[in-house]
Design a protein around this motif. Sequence first.
Motif, PDB file in Angstrom:
ATOM      1  N   ALA A 149       4.301 -46.800  15.575  1.00  0.00           N
ATOM      2  CA  ALA A 149       3.444 -47.266  14.769  1.00  0.00           C
ATOM      3  C   ALA A 149       2.850 -48.633  14.922  1.00  0.00           C
ATOM      4  N   SER A 150       3.813 -49.470  15.743  1.00  0.00           N
ATOM      5  CA  SER A 150       3.538 -50.695  16.038  1.00  0.00           C
ATOM      6  C   SER A 150       2.789 -50.809  17.534  1.00  0.00           C
ATOM      7  N   ASN A 151       2.943 -49.867  18.209  1.00  0.00           N
ATOM      8  CA  ASN A 151       2.826 -49.714  19.509  1.00  0.00           C
ATOM      9  C   ASN A 151       1.139 -49.992  19.743  1.00  0.00           C
ATOM     10  N   TYR A 152       0.511 -49.637  18.825  1.00  0.00           N
ATOM     11  CA  TYR A 152      -1.095 -50.116  19.000  1.00  0.00           C
ATOM     12  C   TYR A 152      -1.333 -51.515  19.322  1.00  0.00           C
ATOM     13  N   LEU A 153      -0.479 -52.351  18.434  1.00  0.00           N
ATOM     14  CA  LEU A 153      -0.636 -53.951  18.921  1.00  0.00           C
ATOM     15  C   LEU A 153      -0.314 -54.195  20.222  1.00  0.00           C
ATOM     16  N   ASP A 154       0.659 -53.639  20.686  1.00  0.00           N
ATOM     17  CA  ASP A 154       1.251 -53.954  22.011  1.00  0.00           C
ATOM     18  C   ASP A 154       0.224 -53.379  23.064  1.00  0.00           C
ATOM     19  N   ILE A 155      -0.524 -52.525  23.098  1.00  0.00           N
ATOM     20  CA  ILE A 155      -1.282 -52.004  24.229  1.00  0.00           C
ATOM     21  C   ILE A 155      -2.899 -52.414  24.110  1.00  0.00           C
ATOM     22  N   GLY A 156      -2.935 -52.641  22.853  1.00  0.00           N
ATOM     23  CA  GLY A 156      -4.682 -53.119  22.535  1.00  0.00           C
ATOM     24  C   GLY A 156      -4.718 -54.094  21.527  1.00  0.00           C
ATOM     25  N   PRO A 157      -4.194 -55.209  21.417  1.00  0.00           N
ATOM     26  CA  PRO A 157      -4.370 -56.255  20.743  1.00  0.00           C
ATOM     27  C   PRO A 157      -5.670 -56.461  20.287  1.00  0.00           C
ATOM     28  N   ASN A 158      -6.717 -56.470  20.960  1.00  0.00           N
ATOM     29  CA  ASN A 158      -8.093 -56.778  20.695  1.00  0.00           C
ATOM     30  C   ASN A 158      -8.761 -55.449  20.228  1.00  0.00           C
ATOM     31  N   TYR A 159      -8.097 -54.466  20.254  1.00  0.00           N
ATOM     32  CA  TYR A 159      -8.806 -53.106  19.622  1.00  0.00           C
ATOM     33  C   TYR A 159      -7.846 -52.240  18.612  1.00  0.00           C
ATOM     34  N   VAL A 160      -7.085 -52.918  18.295  1.00  0.00           N
ATOM     35  CA  VAL A 160      -6.156 -52.092  17.250  1.00  0.00           C
ATOM     36  C   VAL A 160      -6.621 -51.153  16.152  1.00  0.00           C
ATOM     37  N   SER A 161      -7.644 -51.555  15.652  1.00  0.00           N
ATOM     38  CA  SER A 161      -8.373 -50.802  14.542  1.00  0.00           C
ATOM     39  C   SER A 161      -9.059 -49.493  15.164  1.00  0.00           C
ATOM     40  N   HIS A 162      -9.786 -49.719  16.418  1.00  0.00           N
ATOM     41  CA  HIS A 162     -10.258 -48.669  17.197  1.00  0.00           C
ATOM     42  C   HIS A 162      -9.130 -47.508  17.836  1.00  0.00           C
ATOM     43  N   LEU A 163      -8.075 -48.036  18.153  1.00  0.00           N
ATOM     44  CA  LEU A 163      -7.200 -47.233  18.731  1.00  0.00           C
ATOM     45  C   LEU A 163      -6.378 -46.491  17.576  1.00  0.00           C
ATOM     46  N   PHE A 164      -5.986 -47.183  16.423  1.00  0.00           N
ATOM     47  CA  PHE A 164      -5.318 -46.539  15.215  1.00  0.00           C
ATOM     48  C   PHE A 164      -6.435 -45.552  14.707  1.00  0.00           C
ATOM     49  N   SER A 165      -7.530 -45.938  14.650  1.00  0.00           N
ATOM     50  CA  SER A 165      -8.617 -45.028  14.041  1.00  0.00           C
ATOM     51  C   SER A 165      -8.601 -43.685  14.757  1.00  0.00           C
ATOM     52  N   ILE A 166      -8.714 -43.821  15.894  1.00  0.00           N
ATOM     53  CA  ILE A 166      -8.796 -42.684  16.860  1.00  0.00           C
ATOM     54  C   ILE A 166      -7.588 -41.552  16.602  1.00  0.00           C
ATOM     55  N   ALA A 167      -6.543 -42.236  16.718  1.00  0.00           N
ATOM     56  CA  ALA A 167      -5.163 -41.561  16.734  1.00  0.00           C
ATOM     57  C   ALA A 167      -5.068 -41.226  15.369  1.00  0.00           C
ATOM     58  N   ASN A 168      -5.220 -41.810  14.359  1.00  0.00           N
ATOM     59  CA  ASN A 168      -5.312 -41.282  12.809  1.00  0.00           C
ATOM     60  C   ASN A 168      -6.202 -39.984  12.586  1.00  0.00           C
ATOM     61  N   SER A 169      -7.201 -40.167  13.219  1.00  0.00           N
ATOM     62  CA  SER A 169      -8.109 -39.014  13.086  1.00  0.00           C
ATOM     63  C   SER A 169      -7.440 -37.807  13.576  1.00  0.00           C
ATOM     64  N   VAL A 170      -7.054 -37.786  14.878  1.00  0.00           N
ATOM     65  CA  VAL A 170      -6.255 -36.785  15.475  1.00  0.00           C
ATOM     66  C   VAL A 170      -5.295 -36.355  14.697  1.00  0.00           C
ATOM     67  N   GLY A 171      -4.363 -37.295  13.897  1.00  0.00           N
ATOM     68  CA  GLY A 171      -3.127 -36.966  13.141  1.00  0.00           C
ATOM     69  C   GLY A 171      -3.725 -36.120  12.078  1.00  0.00           C
ATOM     70  N   ALA A 172      -4.872 -36.533  11.211  1.00  0.00           N
ATOM     71  CA  ALA A 172      -5.162 -35.973  10.355  1.00  0.00           C
ATOM     72  C   ALA A 172      -5.446 -34.363  10.443  1.00  0.00           C
ATOM     73  N   VAL A 173      -5.908 -33.992  11.679  1.00  0.00           N
ATOM     74  CA  VAL A 173      -6.220 -32.488  11.768  1.00  0.00           C
ATOM     75  C   VAL A 173      -4.659 -31.953  11.741  1.00  0.00           C
ATOM     76  N   SER A 174      -3.666 -32.632  11.962  1.00  0.00           N
ATOM     77  CA  SER A 174      -2.479 -31.763  11.678  1.00  0.00           C
ATOM     78  C   SER A 174      -2.221 -31.446  10.179  1.00  0.00           C
ATOM     79  N   GLY A 175      -3.002 -32.317   9.421  1.00  0.00           N
ATOM     80  CA  GLY A 175      -2.659 -32.170   8.004  1.00  0.00           C
ATOM     81  C   GLY A 175      -3.662 -30.870   7.586  1.00  0.00           C
TER      82      GLY A 175
END
Length: 222
Positions: A149-175
């Motif tokens: 959950a903190s790895n987004y900041l590690d791999i893309g400190p300048n794109y955290v919001s975009h990286l998380f948004s994409i992954a969270n959208s995919v995660g929402a599909v599981s719902g």
Amino acid sequence: GGILKQELRKKRIPYGKFLTSIPYLSVVCIHFCSDWGYLLILCYLPSYWRNVYQVSDAQMAFFSVLPCIGIPIVSIFGATVADWLLSKKVGLLQVRKSMSALGLCAPALCFHLLSYCKPCRASCPTFRFAVVVMILGVSLRGFQTGGWASNYLDIGPNYVSHLFSIANSVGAVSGILAPLVTGAILADGIEHWGIVFNMVAGMYVFGAVVFLAFAKAKPLFD
């Protein structure tokens, strides 16, 4: 005009690099697998208590909310442990992988144990065991806070919001998928809850294995 074009060029988001980055896709995978179990429990827990253990409507809210109370406590504790490990010079990638493995594999074990619980009344020992294990299974996911959950900041400190948004959208599909799959499994009877819990455990372990195999903890996107 040239300066404006340069600024716009600088602000372009490298979506192509995101979607072809194996380390990032491993985070997306573990995010999806983690959400599968959590969103499924949020959706079906009241039904589980009522149909399997005949919990009364008066007690339904209490037993449905109880497992989630531990999440913020474990999350804070897990983040504190992660910071402590980093202060002891443990590698960042090792910390991320360790916390992720603990935050998914421990709940996976709990849900596997739940698969052995048989239907009975709320006064039986099996129900009390199921409550304790359910609390642990849901709460221990809080360790993921110091992991993927903190790895987004590690791999893309300048794109955290975009990286998380994409992954969270995919995660929402599981719902969407998890309740549909669960409903199809339980259509044949409540005795198939064991299949549901083992499926959750399998998703957790799969997500953890993928993250452990491919995760990175350094900037990947300039």
